[in-house]
Motif scaffolding. Sequence first.
Motif, mmCIF file in Angstrom:
data_model
loop_
_atom_site.group_PDB
_atom_site.id
_atom_site.type_symbol
_atom_site.label_atom_id
_atom_site.label_comp_id
_atom_site.label_asym_id
_atom_site.label_seq_id
_atom_site.Cartn_x
_atom_site.Cartn_y
_atom_site.Cartn_z
ATOM 1 N N UNK A 152 28.084 3.104 6.106
ATOM 2 C CA UNK A 152 28.764 3.246 4.811
ATOM 3 C C UNK A 152 29.513 4.572 4.767
ATOM 4 N N UNK A 153 30.631 4.686 5.488
ATOM 5 C CA UNK A 153 31.398 5.929 5.492
ATOM 6 C C UNK A 153 32.324 6.032 4.286
ATOM 7 N N UNK A 154 32.939 7.188 4.129
ATOM 8 C CA UNK A 154 33.958 7.362 3.110
ATOM 9 C C UNK A 154 33.513 8.246 1.963
ATOM 10 N N UNK A 155 34.436 9.089 1.473
ATOM 11 C CA UNK A 155 34.105 9.993 0.380
ATOM 12 C C UNK A 155 33.795 9.234 -0.902
ATOM 13 N N UNK A 156 34.504 8.134 -1.151
ATOM 14 C CA UNK A 156 34.221 7.440 -2.395
ATOM 15 C C UNK A 156 32.889 6.711 -2.335
ATOM 16 N N UNK A 157 32.428 6.362 -1.143
ATOM 17 C CA UNK A 157 31.071 5.826 -1.004
ATOM 18 C C UNK A 157 30.061 6.886 -1.413
ATOM 19 N N UNK A 158 30.321 8.133 -1.041
ATOM 20 C CA UNK A 158 29.449 9.230 -1.439
ATOM 21 C C UNK A 158 29.516 9.462 -2.948
ATOM 22 N N UNK A 159 30.726 9.355 -3.502
ATOM 23 C CA UNK A 159 30.886 9.521 -4.946
ATOM 24 C C UNK A 159 30.123 8.435 -5.697
ATOM 25 N N UNK A 160 30.133 7.218 -5.163
ATOM 26 C CA UNK A 160 29.383 6.112 -5.765
ATOM 27 C C UNK A 160 27.894 6.440 -5.828
ATOM 28 N N UNK A 161 27.355 7.052 -4.774
ATOM 29 C CA UNK A 161 25.936 7.417 -4.751
ATOM 30 C C UNK A 161 25.622 8.424 -5.857
ATOM 31 N N UNK A 162 26.465 9.446 -5.999
ATOM 32 C CA UNK A 162 26.252 10.445 -7.051
ATOM 33 C C UNK A 162 26.347 9.792 -8.432
ATOM 34 N N UNK A 163 27.358 8.942 -8.614
ATOM 35 C CA UNK A 163 27.549 8.287 -9.908
ATOM 36 C C UNK A 163 26.400 7.342 -10.232
ATOM 37 N N UNK A 164 25.822 6.706 -9.218
ATOM 38 C CA UNK A 164 24.662 5.835 -9.432
ATOM 39 C C UNK A 164 23.480 6.646 -9.963
ATOM 40 N N UNK A 165 23.225 7.805 -9.359
ATOM 41 C CA UNK A 165 22.109 8.632 -9.825
ATOM 42 C C UNK A 165 22.369 9.171 -11.228
ATOM 43 N N UNK A 166 23.602 9.520 -11.534
ATOM 44 C CA UNK A 166 23.937 9.925 -12.894
ATOM 45 C C UNK A 166 23.733 8.748 -13.845
ATOM 46 N N UNK A 167 23.965 7.529 -13.354
ATOM 47 C CA UNK A 167 23.692 6.344 -14.154
ATOM 48 C C UNK A 167 22.236 6.278 -14.581
ATOM 49 N N UNK A 168 21.323 6.700 -13.716
ATOM 50 C CA UNK A 168 19.911 6.752 -14.089
ATOM 51 C C UNK A 168 19.676 7.785 -15.197
ATOM 52 N N UNK A 169 20.440 8.874 -15.166
ATOM 53 C CA UNK A 169 20.328 9.860 -16.244
ATOM 54 C C UNK A 169 20.778 9.249 -17.569
ATOM 55 N N UNK A 170 21.855 8.495 -17.532
ATOM 56 C CA UNK A 170 22.335 7.818 -18.740
ATOM 57 C C UNK A 170 21.264 6.877 -19.276
ATOM 58 N N UNK A 171 20.598 6.153 -18.372
ATOM 59 C CA UNK A 171 19.512 5.256 -18.788
ATOM 60 C C UNK A 171 18.387 6.028 -19.475
ATOM 61 N N UNK A 172 18.102 7.231 -18.989
ATOM 62 C CA UNK A 172 17.075 8.060 -19.624
ATOM 63 C C UNK A 172 17.509 8.465 -21.024
ATOM 64 N N UNK A 173 18.760 8.891 -21.172
ATOM 65 C CA UNK A 173 19.253 9.304 -22.479
ATOM 66 C C UNK A 173 19.265 8.145 -23.474
ATOM 67 N N UNK A 174 19.557 6.945 -22.983
ATOM 68 C CA UNK A 174 19.636 5.780 -23.863
ATOM 69 C C UNK A 174 18.273 5.145 -24.128
ATOM 70 N N UNK A 175 17.239 5.629 -23.456
ATOM 71 C CA UNK A 175 15.892 5.102 -23.658
ATOM 72 C C UNK A 175 15.537 3.921 -22.794
ATOM 73 N N UNK A 176 16.453 3.489 -21.935
ATOM 74 C CA UNK A 176 16.200 2.320 -21.086
ATOM 75 C C UNK A 176 15.081 2.581 -20.088
ATOM 76 N N UNK A 177 15.111 3.737 -19.467
ATOM 77 C CA UNK A 177 14.091 4.077 -18.472
ATOM 78 C C UNK A 177 12.708 4.107 -19.109
ATOM 79 N N UNK A 178 12.608 4.683 -20.284
ATOM 80 C CA UNK A 178 11.319 4.750 -20.973
ATOM 81 C C UNK A 178 10.784 3.375 -21.310
ATOM 82 N N UNK A 179 11.659 2.468 -21.700
ATOM 83 C CA UNK A 179 11.231 1.112 -22.019
ATOM 84 C C UNK A 179 10.696 0.402 -20.785
#
Length: 286
Positions: A152-179
């Motif tokens: 899985x090469x490519x800078x945007x593949x790396x950006x996708x990984x970072x954005x995915x982890x930030x997505x988990x932060x969004x889930x925490x803020x929205x209460x999804x992770x806690x549920x």
Amino acid sequence: MKWEGNRESSNVEDRRGGGGGMIGGRSIGIGTVVIALIGWGVFGINPLTTIGVLSGGGSPQVQQGPAQAPPEGDRQAAFVSTVLASTEDVWSQVFRQGGAQYRAPKLVLFRGATPTACGTGQSAMGPFYCPGDQKVYLDMDFFDTMRRQLGAPGEFAQAYVVAHEVGHHVQTLLGTTGQVDSRRGRVSQREQNALSVRLELQADCYAGLWAHHSQQARNWLEEGDIQSAINAAEQIGDDTLQRKQTGAVRPDAFTHGSSAQRVRWFTQGYRTGSVQSCDTFNASAL
């Protein structure tokens, strides 16, 4: 991906100066990282257990240097800082439109192992998010693993990984992770895995949502960038990793979703740019 010259986030904490790359007193190679990553993401094996076996046992010894900003001239750190800044811009706008305020996470760069509010974080876990301290943890050697071991090469593949982890932060803020966490231990392992899949696919969708809005704001994607993210999603699907490791696929053991599911939900977020379209928990089919 035309990322140079864009704003870099100040929410990056660089811990790479302190002990780097040693766990339990022994160095850990990329092969070990891949094995532990597959064991954790596919089979639910605690990566600390895997590392202990492969490195000769013993508890991890974490050496942490002082927290500081990345040094000038570190291109890879500048890249992730720029991607993180873009996620801050996108999610601040999305939350503001929903009548809320976005609290950005910190992104911690480390080598080897580092203490977190969720326990000792290790390189072999791959990038991860800790809800306890609301930080994303990244050993950037994982990008080499993506390119050399996972295909899985490519800078945007790396950006996708970072954005995915930030997505988990969004889930925490929205209460999804806690549920989701509130249901763990009250349902079977198979049902826990199914909940985990929906959580992970939603984070993929949120990564696609970020890609949608960041492209509108910055027009920084080039030909092949979206395909590189889609390829990364394919390569880290549970079925693909299981097949590579054992030659067999066990859907009941999925924790992140199949390759096709991960591609579908990333694409869904990218196509719509809508939080509502990322509701994996009420989707009848994934």
